[in-house]
Design a protein around this motif. Structure first.
Motif, PDB file in Angstrom:
ATOM      1  N   GLY A 275       0.800  -1.227   0.000  1.00 35.40           N
ATOM      2  CA  GLY A 275       0.000   0.000   0.000  1.00 35.40           C
ATOM      3  C   GLY A 275       0.827   1.268   0.000  1.00 35.40           C
ATOM      4  N   ASN A 276       2.142   1.141   0.220  1.00 37.55           N
ATOM      5  CA  ASN A 276       2.981   2.336   0.240  1.00 37.55           C
ATOM      6  C   ASN A 276       3.441   2.712  -1.168  1.00 37.55           C
ATOM      7  OD1 ASN A 276       2.699   2.483   2.975  1.00 37.55           O
ATOM      8  ND2 ASN A 276       4.636   1.479   3.441  1.00 37.55           N
ATOM      9  N   GLY A 277       3.668   3.994  -1.364  1.00 35.03           N
ATOM     10  CA  GLY A 277       4.091   4.501  -2.673  1.00 35.03           C
ATOM     11  C   GLY A 277       5.556   4.200  -2.956  1.00 35.03           C
ATOM     12  N   VAL A 278       5.983   4.567  -4.157  1.00 35.11           N
ATOM     13  CA  VAL A 278       7.372   4.355  -4.585  1.00 35.11           C
ATOM     14  C   VAL A 278       8.293   5.259  -3.741  1.00 35.11           C
ATOM     15  CG1 VAL A 278       8.959   4.539  -6.545  1.00 35.11           C
ATOM     16  CG2 VAL A 278       6.605   3.768  -6.918  1.00 35.11           C
ATOM     17  N   HIS A 279       9.404   4.706  -3.297  1.00 31.34           N
ATOM     18  CA  HIS A 279      10.378   5.425  -2.460  1.00 31.34           C
ATOM     19  C   HIS A 279      10.849   6.706  -3.160  1.00 31.34           C
ATOM     20  CE1 HIS A 279      14.053   6.223  -0.195  1.00 31.34           C
ATOM     21  NE2 HIS A 279      13.689   5.309   0.681  1.00 31.34           N
ATOM     22  N   TYR A 280      11.046   7.753  -2.374  1.00 33.53           N
ATOM     23  CA  TYR A 280      11.472   9.032  -2.932  1.00 33.53           C
ATOM     24  C   TYR A 280      12.783   8.909  -3.725  1.00 33.53           C
ATOM     25  CZ  TYR A 280      13.344  13.720  -3.253  1.00 33.53           C
ATOM     26  OH  TYR A 280      13.893  14.877  -3.732  1.00 33.53           O
ATOM     27  N   GLY A 281      13.717   8.101  -3.233  1.00 35.65           N
ATOM     28  CA  GLY A 281      15.006   7.933  -3.908  1.00 35.65           C
ATOM     29  C   GLY A 281      14.843   7.357  -5.304  1.00 35.65           C
ATOM     30  N   THR A 282      13.916   6.424  -5.468  1.00 38.19           N
ATOM     31  CA  THR A 282      13.630   5.841  -6.787  1.00 38.19           C
ATOM     32  C   THR A 282      12.967   6.879  -7.684  1.00 38.19           C
ATOM     33  OG1 THR A 282      13.531   3.536  -6.077  1.00 38.19           O
ATOM     34  CG2 THR A 282      12.167   4.121  -7.976  1.00 38.19           C
ATOM     35  N   ARG A 283      12.017   7.622  -7.136  1.00 35.26           N
ATOM     36  CA  ARG A 283      11.316   8.639  -7.938  1.00 35.26           C
ATOM     37  C   ARG A 283      12.280   9.731  -8.384  1.00 35.26           C
ATOM     38  NH1 ARG A 283       7.660  11.246  -4.790  1.00 35.26           N
ATOM     39  NH2 ARG A 283       8.000  10.051  -2.891  1.00 35.26           N
ATOM     40  N   ARG A 284      13.154  10.143  -7.464  1.00 32.50           N
ATOM     41  CA  ARG A 284      14.109  11.197  -7.796  1.00 32.50           C
ATOM     42  C   ARG A 284      15.069  10.741  -8.893  1.00 32.50           C
ATOM     43  NH1 ARG A 284      18.266  13.145  -3.349  1.00 32.50           N
ATOM     44  NH2 ARG A 284      18.953  11.052  -3.823  1.00 32.50           N
ATOM     45  N   LYS A 285      15.563   9.505  -8.765  1.00 30.44           N
ATOM     46  CA  LYS A 285      16.513   8.985  -9.760  1.00 30.44           C
ATOM     47  C   LYS A 285      15.840   8.827 -11.126  1.00 30.44           C
ATOM     48  CE  LYS A 285      20.390   7.403 -11.260  1.00 30.44           C
ATOM     49  NZ  LYS A 285      21.504   8.351 -11.484  1.00 30.44           N
ATOM     50  N   LEU A 286      14.630   8.314 -11.153  1.00 33.61           N
ATOM     51  CA  LEU A 286      13.903   8.153 -12.426  1.00 33.61           C
ATOM     52  C   LEU A 286      13.684   9.520 -13.080  1.00 33.61           C
ATOM     53  CD1 LEU A 286      11.249   5.430 -11.460  1.00 33.61           C
ATOM     54  CD2 LEU A 286      13.232   5.111 -12.959  1.00 33.61           C
ATOM     55  N   ALA A 287      13.303  10.509 -12.280  1.00 29.19           N
ATOM     56  CA  ALA A 287      13.071  11.861 -12.807  1.00 29.19           C
ATOM     57  C   ALA A 287      14.370  12.418 -13.386  1.00 29.19           C
ATOM     58  CB  ALA A 287      12.528  12.767 -11.710  1.00 29.19           C
ATOM     59  N   GLU A 288      15.467  12.226 -12.665  1.00 33.10           N
ATOM     60  CA  GLU A 288      16.786  12.688 -13.114  1.00 33.10           C
ATOM     61  C   GLU A 288      17.163  12.089 -14.468  1.00 33.10           C
ATOM     62  OE1 GLU A 288      19.386  12.776  -9.277  1.00 33.10           O
ATOM     63  OE2 GLU A 288      20.464  11.625 -10.819  1.00 33.10           O
ATOM     64  N   GLU A 289      16.795  10.833 -14.666  1.00 27.83           N
ATOM     65  CA  GLU A 289      17.158  10.108 -15.893  1.00 27.83           C
ATOM     66  C   GLU A 289      16.117  10.270 -16.998  1.00 27.83           C
ATOM     67  OE1 GLU A 289      20.025   8.609 -16.377  1.00 27.83           O
ATOM     68  OE2 GLU A 289      20.774   8.850 -14.336  1.00 27.83           O
ATOM     69  N   GLY A 290      15.076  11.043 -16.734  1.00 28.61           N
ATOM     70  CA  GLY A 290      14.044  11.273 -17.751  1.00 28.61           C
ATOM     71  C   GLY A 290      13.189  10.049 -18.034  1.00 28.61           C
ATOM     72  N   ILE A 291      12.996   9.219 -17.010  1.00 39.01           N
ATOM     73  CA  ILE A 291      12.173   8.018 -17.172  1.00 39.01           C
ATOM     74  C   ILE A 291      10.792   8.258 -16.569  1.00 39.01           C
ATOM     75  CG2 ILE A 291      11.957   5.578 -16.511  1.00 39.01           C
ATOM     76  CD1 ILE A 291      15.058   5.550 -16.687  1.00 39.01           C
ATOM     77  N   PRO A 292       9.753   8.195 -17.398  1.00 41.66           N
ATOM     78  CA  PRO A 292       8.405   8.462 -16.890  1.00 41.66           C
ATOM     79  C   PRO A 292       7.967   7.418 -15.873  1.00 41.66           C
ATOM     80  CG  PRO A 292       8.419   8.273 -19.304  1.00 41.66           C
ATOM     81  CD  PRO A 292       9.756   7.814 -18.817  1.00 41.66           C
ATOM     82  N   PHE A 293       7.213   7.853 -14.876  1.00 41.48           N
ATOM     83  CA  PHE A 293       6.627   6.903 -13.923  1.00 41.48           C
ATOM     84  C   PHE A 293       5.273   7.436 -13.479  1.00 41.48           C
ATOM     85  CE2 PHE A 293       7.596   9.476 -10.169  1.00 41.48           C
ATOM     86  CZ  PHE A 293       8.691  10.221 -10.592  1.00 41.48           C
ATOM     87  N   THR A 294       4.441   6.517 -13.044  1.00 39.41           N
ATOM     88  CA  THR A 294       3.097   6.874 -12.599  1.00 39.41           C
ATOM     89  C   THR A 294       2.970   6.465 -11.136  1.00 39.41           C
ATOM     90  OG1 THR A 294       2.434   4.732 -13.471  1.00 39.41           O
ATOM     91  CG2 THR A 294       1.988   6.638 -14.860  1.00 39.41           C
ATOM     92  N   PRO A 295       2.055   7.077 -10.402  1.00 48.06           N
ATOM     93  CA  PRO A 295       1.884   6.679  -9.003  1.00 48.06           C
ATOM     94  C   PRO A 295       1.512   5.208  -8.920  1.00 48.06           C
ATOM     95  CG  PRO A 295       0.612   8.656  -9.489  1.00 48.06           C
ATOM     96  CD  PRO A 295       1.109   8.124 -10.798  1.00 48.06           C
ATOM     97  N   ARG A 296       2.108   4.504  -7.986  1.00 46.41           N
ATOM     98  CA  ARG A 296       1.733   3.111  -7.777  1.00 46.41           C
ATOM     99  C   ARG A 296       1.964   2.774  -6.314  1.00 46.41           C
ATOM    100  NH1 ARG A 296       4.856  -0.684  -7.020  1.00 46.41           N
ATOM    101  NH2 ARG A 296       3.649  -2.257  -8.118  1.00 46.41           N
TER     102      ARG A 296
END
Ligand code: 4NP
Length: 151
Positions: free
Chosen positions: A50-71
């Motif tokens: 039930g918890n969202g994606v870790h901030y460290g993963t979201r930050r790294k994906l954003a840095e690399e230009g990889i799209p992600f959706t809430p999950r």
């Protein structure tokens, strides 16, 4: 045409397996074959359910230009074994936990991600290491090799 289905699996489903899910989705989308794949991720433990994606993963994906959706983290289900063509763990304990959970691997679907890149190394857990860069590099290595095999 039946889609190729891939489930990435880690311990919590908040750091590594969601990272692999979004990296793989980007790779196949960039190759123009996104619609041939169904890609998801799950946890061997119910710890983070039930918890969202870790901030460290979201930050790294954003840095690399990889799209992600809430999950939100989901635990592995028994039915996942039949549902997916590839069930891919990040480290050795993910593999042994899955073999215990599914009661074996009769169809040979359970793989270590970096095995596609020709190594038996585990992907380190940034929940403990804090190193999302290293995890990202290894996940990209594994997913690129997996895409080369499948496309
Ligand atoms: P993940 O990282 O398996 O890459 O999602 C972890 C997240 C949470 C925990 C362990 C690992 N935990 O113990 O809650």
């Amino acid at each position: 045409m039946e889609k190729i289905s891939i489930l990435f699996v880690c311990l919590g489903n908040i750091c590594r397996s969601p990272m692999a899910e979004f990296v793989m989705k980007k790779i196949v989308s960039d190759k123009g074959v996104g619609d041939r794949f169904y890609i998801s991720s799950a946890a061997t433990s119910a710890e983070e359910q039930g918890n969202g994606v870790h901030y460290g993963t979201r930050r790294k994906l954003a840095e690399e230009g990889i799209p992600f959706t809430p999950r939100y983290a989901v635990a592995l289900k028994k039915s996942d074994y039949e549902r997916y063509d590839y069930i891919i763990g990040m480290d050795r304990s993910n593999i042994s936990d899955m073999l215990a959970f599914f009661g074996g691997d009769k169809d040979g679907k359970i793989k270590l991600l970096l095995s596609f890149a020709g190594t038996d190394r585990s992907i380190s857990d940034p929940w403990y290491t804090g190193d999302f860069d290293k995890t990202y590099d290894d996940i990209t290595l594994g997913c690129t090799a997996l895409a080369e095999k499948l496309i």
